[in-house]
Scaffold this active site. Structure first.
Site, PDB file in Angstrom:
ATOM      1  N   ARG A 133      48.943  31.751   1.526  1.00 30.93           N
ATOM      2  CA  ARG A 133      47.768  30.862   1.510  1.00 30.93           C
ATOM      3  C   ARG A 133      47.716  29.984   2.765  1.00 30.93           C
ATOM      4  O   ARG A 133      46.640  29.602   3.214  1.00 30.93           O
ATOM      5  CB  ARG A 133      47.768  30.032   0.211  1.00 30.93           C
ATOM      6  CG  ARG A 133      48.936  29.117   0.033  1.00 30.93           C
ATOM      7  CD  ARG A 133      49.165  28.731  -1.425  1.00 30.93           C
ATOM      8  NE  ARG A 133      49.755  29.823  -2.217  1.00 30.93           N
ATOM      9  CZ  ARG A 133      50.013  29.755  -3.520  1.00 30.93           C
ATOM     10  NH1 ARG A 133      49.735  28.651  -4.205  1.00 30.93           N
ATOM     11  NH2 ARG A 133      50.560  30.762  -4.155  1.00 30.93           N
ATOM     12  N   LYS A 136      63.671  34.551  -1.925  1.00 27.42           N
ATOM     13  CA  LYS A 136      63.485  35.393  -3.106  1.00 27.42           C
ATOM     14  C   LYS A 136      64.830  35.951  -3.554  1.00 27.42           C
ATOM     15  O   LYS A 136      65.776  36.029  -2.764  1.00 27.42           O
ATOM     16  CB  LYS A 136      62.565  36.582  -2.753  1.00 27.42           C
ATOM     17  CG  LYS A 136      61.124  36.213  -2.500  1.00 27.42           C
ATOM     18  CD  LYS A 136      60.318  37.465  -2.117  1.00 27.42           C
ATOM     19  CE  LYS A 136      58.874  37.126  -1.807  1.00 27.42           C
ATOM     20  NZ  LYS A 136      58.101  36.646  -2.956  1.00 27.42           N
TER      21      LYS A 136
HETATM   22  N1  BES Z   1      53.928  38.000  -1.330  1.00 33.40           N
HETATM   23  C1  BES Z   1      54.167  37.249  -2.506  1.00 33.40           C
HETATM   24  C2  BES Z   1      53.382  37.753  -3.709  1.00 33.40           C
HETATM   25  C3  BES Z   1      53.729  39.133  -4.199  1.00 33.40           C
HETATM   26  C4  BES Z   1      54.620  39.308  -5.247  1.00 33.40           C
HETATM   27  C5  BES Z   1      53.126  40.237  -3.660  1.00 33.40           C
HETATM   28  C6  BES Z   1      54.920  40.576  -5.704  1.00 33.40           C
HETATM   29  C7  BES Z   1      53.429  41.515  -4.110  1.00 33.40           C
HETATM   30  C8  BES Z   1      54.308  41.677  -5.141  1.00 33.40           C
HETATM   31  C9  BES Z   1      53.768  35.797  -2.266  1.00 33.40           C
HETATM   32  O1  BES Z   1      53.932  35.329  -0.978  1.00 33.40           O
HETATM   33  C10 BES Z   1      54.658  34.962  -3.143  1.00 33.40           C
HETATM   34  O2  BES Z   1      55.829  34.943  -2.920  1.00 33.40           O
HETATM   35  N2  BES Z   1      54.052  34.285  -4.100  1.00 33.40           N
HETATM   36  C11 BES Z   1      54.771  33.467  -5.001  1.00 33.40           C
HETATM   37  C12 BES Z   1      54.042  32.162  -5.120  1.00 33.40           C
HETATM   38  C13 BES Z   1      54.819  31.103  -5.834  1.00 33.40           C
HETATM   39  C14 BES Z   1      56.004  30.666  -4.998  1.00 33.40           C
HETATM   40  C15 BES Z   1      53.896  29.935  -6.088  1.00 33.40           C
HETATM   41  C16 BES Z   1      54.838  34.184  -6.337  1.00 33.40           C
HETATM   42  O3  BES Z   1      53.897  34.884  -6.689  1.00 33.40           O
HETATM   43  O4  BES Z   1      55.861  34.077  -7.008  1.00 33.40           O
HETATM   44 MN    MN Z   2      55.904  34.622  -0.604  1.00 37.46          MN
END
Ligand code: BES
Ligand code: MN
Ligand code: ZN
Length: 497
Positions: free
Chosen positions: A349, A275
């Site tokens: 997931r 990230k």
């Molecule tokens: N934990 C994150 C989602 C999240 C984002 C929770 C902001 C709380 C606040 C999750 O694991 C994630 O990174 N999801 C990605 C998925 C994508 C890579 C398909 C996302 O939402 O960007």
């Molecule tokens: Mn994630």
């Protein structure tokens, strides 16, 4: 933990030192029973103060009235309830939260049973719940306590009601719920260097004190079960993963359990698909689903709910490392289905897939509800005041929606259509772990659905509500403890015999 608030129930009558809290509608008239309690002089004082301060008795507004020498209370705090229409849909927990904030750090008698309110025992208990939750703040790591300030003194409330014994009995259950919410908030607020998977499991194990059976599965057992998806996520971290199974057996042993399953990513760096730096610290809260499950079991066991429940949480840390799983990897989940990893940041997931599969096979639940801070996309779609609900079962979805309306932990049903399922077909494996930019919350839900057999299931995407969400009268904490009240209400309304 909760900053020392004590709450007692007593009859309406003369009060000693401290604040006296009174409630008025927008007519600003004190109810006759209240006038008898405080005396005509105090009632006149309130009327004059209201006029000079232009206090209109609007819902959740307050007027503080210093009292002249001679009266035995120190201060009158007048709280508005608004119009008759406002009063008809009064949120007692919110009123309790608002009131607790107005008298923080003080001793106060609260005239709940008088005014036009006529609080029932349950109303008074809900008021107490709101007051407790509002009083929570997370300050374990503040070494400079606000020792000389008012707030650190703790709040002492006496709720004056028509039937104190009945209110006290009703508050037993709501106190249990408040404790569960506070536990969930603590877990979400804890920093990731403290709350890593083994430590999270240890805290879940403390539920054994309440009569919950707790089983902690470490890497060896997870390997033996074939949880290749969950283990793939965990591989980049030096912290070992855990799966914790918590069982509360409050009903007949023959009764199939209901199941709550939580995503517990103690820190989500994104892994190799790392990230960006901005806001990454918030990913300590990526275990909000698991925290909710632990908090809910705490609440149900404390109030000895007549229900059989399985709570299961998958706890991992998602980190970049020489041995991390990578984009392009194909992993085999416990179900036997293979997953092509496109993005290592779509890790939740994978964790859920294995835990759901295990719970469904081992415990044959009546239904399953999973909770996960799963996607940023659900925040784009719904914002931070309502969670996304995906379900294969209209009746379960309707019950959750109703529980959401009753508690204020609102959920909004989202679609599951074949197109979302198609979006996660993979060139090389049974499925891939992302479905592209469009409909990100829905394709994530469709992924989870591939691990659900013929059993009613609901998925709550709580990324927007579990942490850093909007504040409310009953929550000022970053970690909201979202979902404990929702699930407790669902159980209370439908599954306790
Ligand atoms: N934990 C994150 C989602 C999240 C984002 C929770 C902001 C709380 C606040 C999750 O694991 C994630 O990174 N999801 C990605 C998925 C994508 C890579 C398909 C996302 O939402 O960007
Ligand atoms: Mn994630
Ligand atoms: Zn995540």
């Amino acid at each position: 933990m909760a900053d020392g608030i004590t709450i007692a129930f007593g009859p309406l009558g003369p009060v000693g030192q401290g604040d006296l809290v009174l409630f008025v509608g927008d007519d600003l008239l004190l109810a006759p029973a209240l006038v008898r309690t405080v005396g005509q002089a105090a009632a006149d004082l309130v009327a004059r103060a209201a006029a000079s301060e232009r206090f209109k008795g609007k819902s959740l507004s307050a007027l503080s009235v210093p009292v002249p020498a001679g009266l035995d209370v120190d201060r009158l705090v007048v709280i508005g309830l608004g119009s008759e229409k406002d009063r008809a849909k009064l949120d007692w927990a919110a009123l309790g939260g608002f009131t607790a904030a107005k008298v923080a750090g003080r001793t106060a008698h609260v005239a709940l049973g008088a005014s036009d309110l006529e609080a029932s025992a349950q109303n008074a208990a809900d008021f107490a719940l709101g007051a407790r939750l509002r009083s929570y703040s997370f300050d374990r790591y503040k070494t400079r306590k606000k020792s000389e300030t008012e707030e650190s003194k703790g709040t002492n409330l006496t709720l004056m009601v028509a039937d104190p014994a009945a209110a006290e009995a009703a508050a037993k259950a709501t106190d249990a719920v408040a404790e569960g919410v506070v536990l969930a908030r603590e877990l979400v607020n804890e920093p990731p260097n403290v709350l890593y998977p083994a430590e999270f499991a240890r805290r879940a194990e403390e539920l054994t004190k309440l009569g919950v059976e707790v089983e902690v599965l470490g890497p060896g057992k997870l390997e033996a079960l074939g949880m290749g998806a969950l283990l793939a996520v965990a591989r980049g971290s030096v912290k070992e993963p855990r799966v914790v199974i918590m069982r509360w057996n409050g009903a007949d042993a023959a009764e199939a359990p209901i199941a709550f399953i939580g995503k517990g990513v103690c820190f989500d760096s994104g892994g190799i698909s790392i990230k960006s730096a901005g806001g990454m610290e918030d990913m300590k809260g990526d275990m909000g689903g698991a925290a909710c499950v632990v908090g809910t079991l705490h609440a149900l066991a404390t109030r000895k709910a007549k229900v059989n429940v399985v709570g299961a949480i998958g706890i991992v840390e998602n980190m970049p490392d020489g041995d991390s799983y990578r984009p392009g990897d194909i992993v085999t989940s416990m179900s036997g289905q293979t997953i092509e990893v496109i993005n290592t940041d779509a890790e939740g997931r994978l964790v859920l897939a294995d835990v759901i599969w295990h719970v469904q096979g081992a415990y044959k639940p009546k239904f399953m509800i999973d909770l996960a801070t799963l996607t940023g996309a659900i925040i784009v779609a719904l914002g931070q005041d309502i969670a996304g609900l995906f379900s294969n079962d209209d009746s379960l979805a309707a019950k959750l929606t109703a529980a959401g309306e009753a508690t204020g932990e609102a959920v909004w049903r989202m679609p599951l259509i074949p197109a979302y399922d198609k979006a996660i077909d993979s060139k090389f494996a049974d499925m891939k772990n992302t479905g592209g930019r469009h409909g990100g919350a829905a394709t994530a839900a469709s992924f989870i659905k591939r691990y659900v057999n013929d059993v009613p299931w609901a998925h709550l995407d709580i990324a927007g509500v579990a942490m850093s969400s909007s504040t409310s009268e009953i929550n000022r904490s970053w970690g909201a403890g979202w979902g404990v009240r929702l699930l407790d209400r669902l159980v209370r309304d439908h599954y306790e015999g």
